[in-house]
Design a protein around this motif. Structure first.
Motif, PDB file in Angstrom:
ATOM      1  N   ASP A   1      -2.840   2.757  14.616  1.00 52.78           N
ATOM      2  CA  ASP A   1      -2.916   4.227  14.620  1.00 52.78           C
ATOM      3  C   ASP A   1      -3.671   4.722  15.853  1.00 52.78           C
ATOM      4  N   ASN A   2      -4.757   4.038  16.179  1.00 49.49           N
ATOM      5  CA  ASN A   2      -5.530   4.420  17.363  1.00 49.49           C
ATOM      6  C   ASN A   2      -4.693   4.243  18.632  1.00 49.49           C
ATOM      7  N   THR A   3      -3.931   3.163  18.689  1.00 48.76           N
ATOM      8  CA  THR A   3      -3.074   2.922  19.849  1.00 48.76           C
ATOM      9  C   THR A   3      -2.003   3.994  19.984  1.00 48.76           C
TER      10      THR A   3
ATOM     11  N   GLY B   1      -4.487  16.786  11.146  1.00 47.32           N
ATOM     12  CA  GLY B   1      -4.373  15.380  10.795  1.00 47.32           C
ATOM     13  C   GLY B   1      -4.884  14.461  11.886  1.00 47.32           C
ATOM     14  N   ARG B   2      -4.817  14.914  13.152  1.00 47.01           N
ATOM     15  CA  ARG B   2      -5.299  14.093  14.259  1.00 47.01           C
ATOM     16  C   ARG B   2      -6.748  14.376  14.619  1.00 47.01           C
TER      17      ARG B   2
ATOM     18  N   VAL C   1      -5.546  24.944  20.869  1.00 46.76           N
ATOM     19  CA  VAL C   1      -6.394  24.334  19.835  1.00 46.76           C
ATOM     20  C   VAL C   1      -7.172  23.151  20.421  1.00 46.76           C
ATOM     21  N   GLU C   2      -6.495  22.290  21.162  1.00 48.55           N
ATOM     22  CA  GLU C   2      -7.169  21.138  21.741  1.00 48.55           C
ATOM     23  C   GLU C   2      -8.196  21.556  22.777  1.00 48.55           C
TER      24      GLU C   2
END
Length: 339
Positions: free
Chosen positions: A155-157, A204-205, A236-237
């Protein structure tokens, strides 16, 4: 000494000093040229007066003498007017040209500095996810991991590869927008549903901040689905980058008067008034690459403004109360139902 001057030239300060010295030399040379012409004019007048006085017929004809003397003085006034007019015109042209040249050079120097900052930021942005992906893959290859740890690493990748993909897309999109080659695919979109879906995916992220969305339903605009998703994600980011961890990111979508407004608010340090218009420039970021800690390439807000301009909307930033910033998008054209 030579090395210090070279460093000043590289930073732009030495170029400014050299430019001022050259401009001063040109102006002083013009003034000196004018003084010499005035002195020459006075010598001509003095010579003609002396020559007139030595003429034997001038004393016997006083009227003709006075007329000739008036002609000499008139010629001197005409020469003075000519010198002042030409000198003033040349001075104005030199100063005006110097202003435009300096402004063009300064803009180019500032653009070069922004591009250098952009290259430093992009290099850092690429190296960080690549290092994480490489480390994760090496860990998976060298160690026998249980399913939970394996899923966490994968998931991190995937998140890091998404970062790389987003950065690459932003760079390509910026180039297309600059060359006017990008044409949005316009259609009637349910902006309310689009915003709810994008913010849900972002939440979610993002685990460091809570995204609080207040969205009125069934608000439609004519736009490009992918581009508007990119704008919302960028805003947002961007708020997440600068707002302290644990603070909320608030999103509001509602009509006011004749326009539809989308607001993304954070509780970060805010943006100084002098920087509010500059943050939408390409490559521009507050501070410099050596002092700022937030990640980014300086393209997100630039792309957002360009994309919204293609949609007939505009974006601005204002202060949040008691702290932070609010990025406000206004659509003059919207509807409350699908066409």
């Amino acid at each position: 000494m030579i090395r210090k001057f070279y460093n000043d030239l590289q930073s732009g300060r030495g170029i400014t000093v050299l430019y001022i010295i050259l401009l001063s030399y040109v102006i002083l040379a013009l003034i000196w040229w004018g003084l010499l012409l005035f002195r020459q004019s006075q010598q001509i007048t003095e010579y003609e007066r002396n020559n007139l006085s030595l003429r034997t017929d001038s004393l016997s004809q006083p009227v003709a003498y006075q007329l000739e003397l008036q002609r000499i003085e008139k010629d001197e006034h005409l020469r003075t007017f000519k010198f002042l007019g030409e000198g003033g015109t040349f001075m104005g042209i030199i100063l005006l040209g110097a202003f435009f040249v300096y402004r063009a050079v300064w803009k180019q120097m500032r653009l070069n500095a922004q591009q250098q900052n952009f290259m430093m930021a992009v290099t850092h942005e690429f190296k960080s996810p690549i290092a994480v992906v490489k480390l994760n893959l090496e860990t998976i290859r060298k160690h026998r991991l249980d399913e939970e740890k394996m899923k966490k690493l994968l998931d991190n990748t995937l998140r890091e590869t998404d970062r790389l993909n987003t950065l690459t897309n932003n760079i390509l999109l910026a180039a297309q927008l600059e060359s006017h080659k990008f044409k949005p695919v316009m259609e009637m979109l349910n902006l309310s549903a689009l915003l709810a879906r994008v913010t849900g995916n972002l939440q979610g992220r993002i685990s460091t901040h809570s995204i609080q969305a207040h969205v009125l339903p069934q608000l439609w605009v004519n736009g490009d689905k992918f581009m508007l998703e990119l704008v919302i994600s960028n805003l947002v980011e961007n708020a997440v980058k600068y707002a302290p961890k644990g603070t909320p990111i608030t999103i509001n979508l509602a009509p006011k008067g004749d326009c539809l407004y989308l607001e993304v608010a954070d509780e970060g340090p805010g943006i100084p008034d002098a920087e509010k218009a500059k943050v939408f420039q390409k490559f521009y970021r507050i501070g410099n690459e050596n002092t700022r800690k937030a990640k980014g390439s300086g393209l997100g807000l630039f792309l957002s403004q360009r994309i919204l301009a293609q949609h007939g909307a505009y974006i601005k930033v204002r202060d949040n109360t008691p702290a932070g910033s609010i990025f406000e998008i206004a659509w003059p054209a919207y509807s409350t139902q699908s066409a």
